[in-house]
Design a protein around this motif. Structure first.
Motif, PDB file in Angstrom:
ATOM      1  N   GLU A  25       0.911  -1.235  -0.018  1.00 42.09           N
ATOM      2  CA  GLU A  25       0.017  -0.052  -0.058  1.00 42.09           C
ATOM      3  C   GLU A  25       0.888   1.300  -0.006  1.00 42.09           C
ATOM      4  O   GLU A  25       0.712   2.127  -0.651  1.00 42.09           O
ATOM      5  CB  GLU A  25      -0.710   0.052   1.300  1.00 42.09           C
ATOM      6  CG  GLU A  25      -1.768   1.108   1.378  1.00 42.09           C
ATOM      7  CD  GLU A  25      -2.686   0.987   2.445  1.00 42.09           C
ATOM      8  OE1 GLU A  25      -4.012   1.406   2.420  1.00 42.09           O
ATOM      9  OE2 GLU A  25      -2.500   0.435   3.613  1.00 42.09           O
ATOM     10  N   ALA A  26       1.836   1.342   0.874  1.00 41.33           N
ATOM     11  CA  ALA A  26       2.963   2.414   1.029  1.00 41.33           C
ATOM     12  C   ALA A  26       3.497   2.727  -0.535  1.00 41.33           C
ATOM     13  O   ALA A  26       3.509   3.590  -1.183  1.00 41.33           O
ATOM     14  CB  ALA A  26       3.910   2.169   1.924  1.00 41.33           C
ATOM     15  N   GLU A  27       3.930   1.412  -1.011  1.00 43.46           N
ATOM     16  CA  GLU A  27       4.464   1.863  -2.503  1.00 43.46           C
ATOM     17  C   GLU A  27       3.525   2.153  -3.384  1.00 43.46           C
ATOM     18  O   GLU A  27       4.089   2.990  -4.451  1.00 43.46           O
ATOM     19  CB  GLU A  27       5.276   0.577  -2.910  1.00 43.46           C
ATOM     20  CG  GLU A  27       6.158   0.525  -3.964  1.00 43.46           C
ATOM     21  CD  GLU A  27       7.426   1.440  -3.994  1.00 43.46           C
ATOM     22  OE1 GLU A  27       7.523   2.030  -5.029  1.00 43.46           O
ATOM     23  OE2 GLU A  27       7.905   1.369  -2.980  1.00 43.46           O
ATOM     24  N   ILE A  28       2.337   1.798  -3.399  1.00 41.02           N
ATOM     25  CA  ILE A  28       1.211   2.242  -4.275  1.00 41.02           C
ATOM     26  C   ILE A  28       1.128   3.693  -4.201  1.00 41.02           C
ATOM     27  O   ILE A  28       1.186   4.442  -5.217  1.00 41.02           O
ATOM     28  CB  ILE A  28       0.140   1.368  -4.322  1.00 41.02           C
ATOM     29  CG1 ILE A  28       0.350   0.039  -4.885  1.00 41.02           C
ATOM     30  CG2 ILE A  28      -1.046   2.372  -4.959  1.00 41.02           C
ATOM     31  CD1 ILE A  28      -0.972  -1.026  -4.534  1.00 41.02           C
ATOM     32  N   ILE A  29       0.910   4.031  -3.025  1.00 37.77           N
ATOM     33  CA  ILE A  29       1.045   5.670  -3.034  1.00 37.77           C
ATOM     34  C   ILE A  29       2.033   6.482  -3.200  1.00 37.77           C
ATOM     35  O   ILE A  29       2.070   7.481  -3.975  1.00 37.77           O
ATOM     36  CB  ILE A  29       0.492   5.833  -1.324  1.00 37.77           C
ATOM     37  CG1 ILE A  29      -0.990   5.218  -1.296  1.00 37.77           C
ATOM     38  CG2 ILE A  29       0.582   7.375  -1.040  1.00 37.77           C
ATOM     39  CD1 ILE A  29      -1.179   5.286   0.344  1.00 37.77           C
TER      40      ILE A  29
END
Length: 73
Positions: A16-20
């Motif tokens: 999720e952090a990488e997608i954002i």
């Protein structure tokens, strides 16, 4: 970490952090991920930071995304 970076988002999910981060960078907002999770037990948070000069735009982009529940601030 250098001065003037603001924590924008925190999550226990590294994907999720990488997608954002990728979404922000696609809009030319540099972002940095700091993994504060314990490596053995996977508890803790992954934090995403942006420079304070980009904070307003980053918060707008985040608000327009599906990740409002984990937004910091």
């Amino acid at each position: 970490m250098e001065k003037h970076w603001i924590k924008l988002f925190a999550t226990p999910n590294p994907i999720e952090a990488e997608i954002i981060k990728q979404m922000l960078e696609a809009h030319e907002v540099p972002a940095v991920i700091i993994n504060k999770q314990d490596s053995s037990y996977r508890f803790g948070q992954i934090e995403l930071y942006v420079h304070q000069s980009n904070e307003s735009l980053a918060r707008e982009l985040l608000a327009d995304s599906d990740y409002r529940a984990n937004e910091e601030g």
